[in-house]
Enzyme design. Structure first.
Site, PDB file in Angstrom:
ATOM      1  N   TYR A  57       4.218  -1.104  -3.544  1.00 33.06           N
ATOM      2  CA  TYR A  57       3.749   0.105  -4.215  1.00 33.06           C
ATOM      3  C   TYR A  57       3.117  -0.198  -5.575  1.00 33.06           C
ATOM      4  O   TYR A  57       2.401   0.635  -6.125  1.00 33.06           O
ATOM      5  CB  TYR A  57       4.885   1.113  -4.391  1.00 33.06           C
ATOM      6  CG  TYR A  57       5.540   1.544  -3.098  1.00 33.06           C
ATOM      7  CD1 TYR A  57       4.941   1.306  -1.861  1.00 33.06           C
ATOM      8  CD2 TYR A  57       6.779   2.181  -3.109  1.00 33.06           C
ATOM      9  CE1 TYR A  57       5.549   1.686  -0.677  1.00 33.06           C
ATOM     10  CE2 TYR A  57       7.400   2.567  -1.926  1.00 33.06           C
ATOM     11  CZ  TYR A  57       6.783   2.310  -0.714  1.00 33.06           C
ATOM     12  OH  TYR A  57       7.399   2.681   0.454  1.00 33.06           O
ATOM     13  N   SER A 173      13.035  -1.299   8.003  1.00 28.73           N
ATOM     14  CA  SER A 173      12.035  -0.233   8.042  1.00 28.73           C
ATOM     15  C   SER A 173      10.992  -0.573   9.093  1.00 28.73           C
ATOM     16  O   SER A 173      10.640  -1.743   9.277  1.00 28.73           O
ATOM     17  CB  SER A 173      11.371  -0.088   6.667  1.00 28.73           C
ATOM     18  OG  SER A 173      10.410   0.949   6.671  1.00 28.73           O
TER      19      SER A 173
END
Length: 327
Positions: A57, A173
Site C-alpha cells: 500500500y 489472503s
C-alpha cells in the site's frame, strides 16, 4: 477534523491464536500518503482500533505517524490497537520474511504486529528494498516474474515470527480452498484469518464455510463491491450497477434507517465476517464503525446473498499482471 460521534467501539471476534480482533476495522488500501496520518488519527478518535495495512500500500510510515500521534495524546495505548500488515510476494523466501516484517514494523514505529498475513499465495522474484520499495508486482513497463519459493517454506518463516514475538497471529489472503487444505496439513501454527474479496457480487460461500469450519476468521475486503475499482478503470466495475445503488440494498437501508454502506457491512458482520472499510468523511467513519448495532432479517440476508454473480474485481490479470491466481 475528527468525527462528531467519537468513542464508538466494534465488537471483537476470538482468533484461534487466543487474541481478540475487532470485527470492524479501517483499511489502508488506496489511502493517500498525504492524508494517511490524519485519517488514521481521526479514525482512532472515532473509535477504530483495527488498522489493515500492507507493504504494497506504500503508506505504512504515514499510518504509523497517525498511530504515534494518538498514543502520544493519550487517546489509546498500543495494546488497545490491532495492527495488521502483509508480506509481499517478493519477500517469500524464508531469509527475507523476517527482515521484511522488521522493516514494516519500523515503518509503523511498533514492536509487533497483531496479525501478519501472506498477501498473495505466490512468490515473486526478490527485489532489494533499496532498489524499489514497495516492489509492487513489477517495475513500471516490465512483466511480473515469479519466484521459486513453495508456500510451505514461506509459512515456516511466518511461524518463526510468532516464535520471536514479532507477530502475535499470522494469516493468509487470497488463498483457495485447495491451498488452505494443503497448508493445514503442514502448519505448526495454523493461520488465524483468511482475508478475501467478499461482497454480494462475489459471495464465495463454499470457501467461507470451509475456512470458518477450520477455525479461521474470515475478513472481507472490498465490501462495497465495484466502488473502489471504478477509479482504477476496472472494466468489470465500470460495467456493473454499484451495490450502493442496488434496489435490494437501498430497500434494506430505508427499512432500517441506515446507509447502503452500513447494510453491506452488516450483511458481512452479522455472518461473523470482519470488514475493513475506509473513509475520510467523519460521518461515514462513524457510520461504518456503527454497522453492527442492528440486525438484518433472514430474508434480507438471503436476498442480498442472491445478488452473487461470481464477479471478482481484484484479479491480477485485469490490471496487466500475468498470473491467473484465481483461475
Amino acid at each position: 477534523m475528527a468525527s462528531t460521534t467519537p468513542n464508538l467501539t466494534a465488537p471483537a471476534v476470538k482468533l484461534n491464536s487466543g487474541y481478540a480482533m475487532p470485527i470492524v476495522g479501517f483499511g489502508l488500501w488506496k489511502v493517500n500518503k498525504e492524508t494517511c496520518a490524519d485519517q488514521v488519527y481521526n479514525a482512532i478518535r472515532t473509535g477504530y482500533r483495527l488498522f489493515d495495512g500492507a507493504c504494497d500500500y506504500g503508506n505504512e510510515v504515514e499510518a504509523g505517524k497517525g498511530v504515534a500521534r494518538a498514543i502520544k495524546e493519550g487517546i489509546v495505548r498500543r495494546e488497545d490497537l490491532f495492527i495488521v500488515s502483509k508480506l509481499w510476494g517478493t519477500f517469500h523466501d524464508p531469509e527475507h520474511v523476517e527482515p521484511a516484517c522488521r522493516r514494516q514494523l519500523s515503518h509503523w514505529g511498533i514492536d509487533y504486529f497483531d496479525l501478519f498475513i501472506v498477501h498473495f499465495p505466490i512468490s515473486l522474484k526478490y527485489v532489494d528494498p533499496e532498489v524499489r520499495y514497495p516492489p509492487e508486482w513489477s517495475a513500471p513497463g516490465e512483466k511480473a516474474e515469479s519466484g521459486n519459493v513453495p508456500l510451505y517454506k514461506t509459512w515456516g518463516a511466518m511461524e518463526e515470527l510468532v516464535d520471536k514475538r514479532l507477530a502475535r497471529s499470522i494469516g493468509i489472503s487470497n488463498f483457495s480452498p485447495q491451498l488452505i487444505m494443503d497448508l493445514l496439513r503442514y502448519a505448526r501454527i495454523r493461520p488465524s484469518t483468511l482475508q478475501i474479496e467478499h461482497h454480494p457480487y462475489l459471495t464465495q460461500e463454499g470457501l467461507i464455510k470451509y475456512a470458518q469450519d477450520e477455525g479461521l476468521v474470515v475478513t472481507a475486503y472490498s465490501s462495497l463491491g465495484p466502488q473502489s475499482f471504478i477509479e482504477l478503470e476496472n472494466k468489470a466495475a465500470t460495467g456493473t450497477t454499484l451495490l450502493l445503488e442496488h434496489p435490494t440494498i437501498k430497500s434494506s437501508a430505508e427499512k432500517h434507517g441506515k446507509t447502503p454502506a452500513q447494510i453491506l457491512l452488516r450483511w458481512a458482520t452479522q455472518r461473523g465476517i470482519a470488514v475493513i472499510p475506509k473513509s475520510n468523511n467523519p460521518d461515514r467513519l462513524a457510520q461504518n464503525l456503527d454497522a453492527t448495532g442492528f440486525n438484518l432479517t433472514a430474508n434480507e440476508l438471503r436476498a442480498i446473498s442472491a445478488l452473487d454473480q461470481g464477479l471478482r474485481f481484484n484479479n491480477p490479470p485485469s490490471y496487466g499482471v500475468n498470473f491467473p491466481i484465481f483461475g
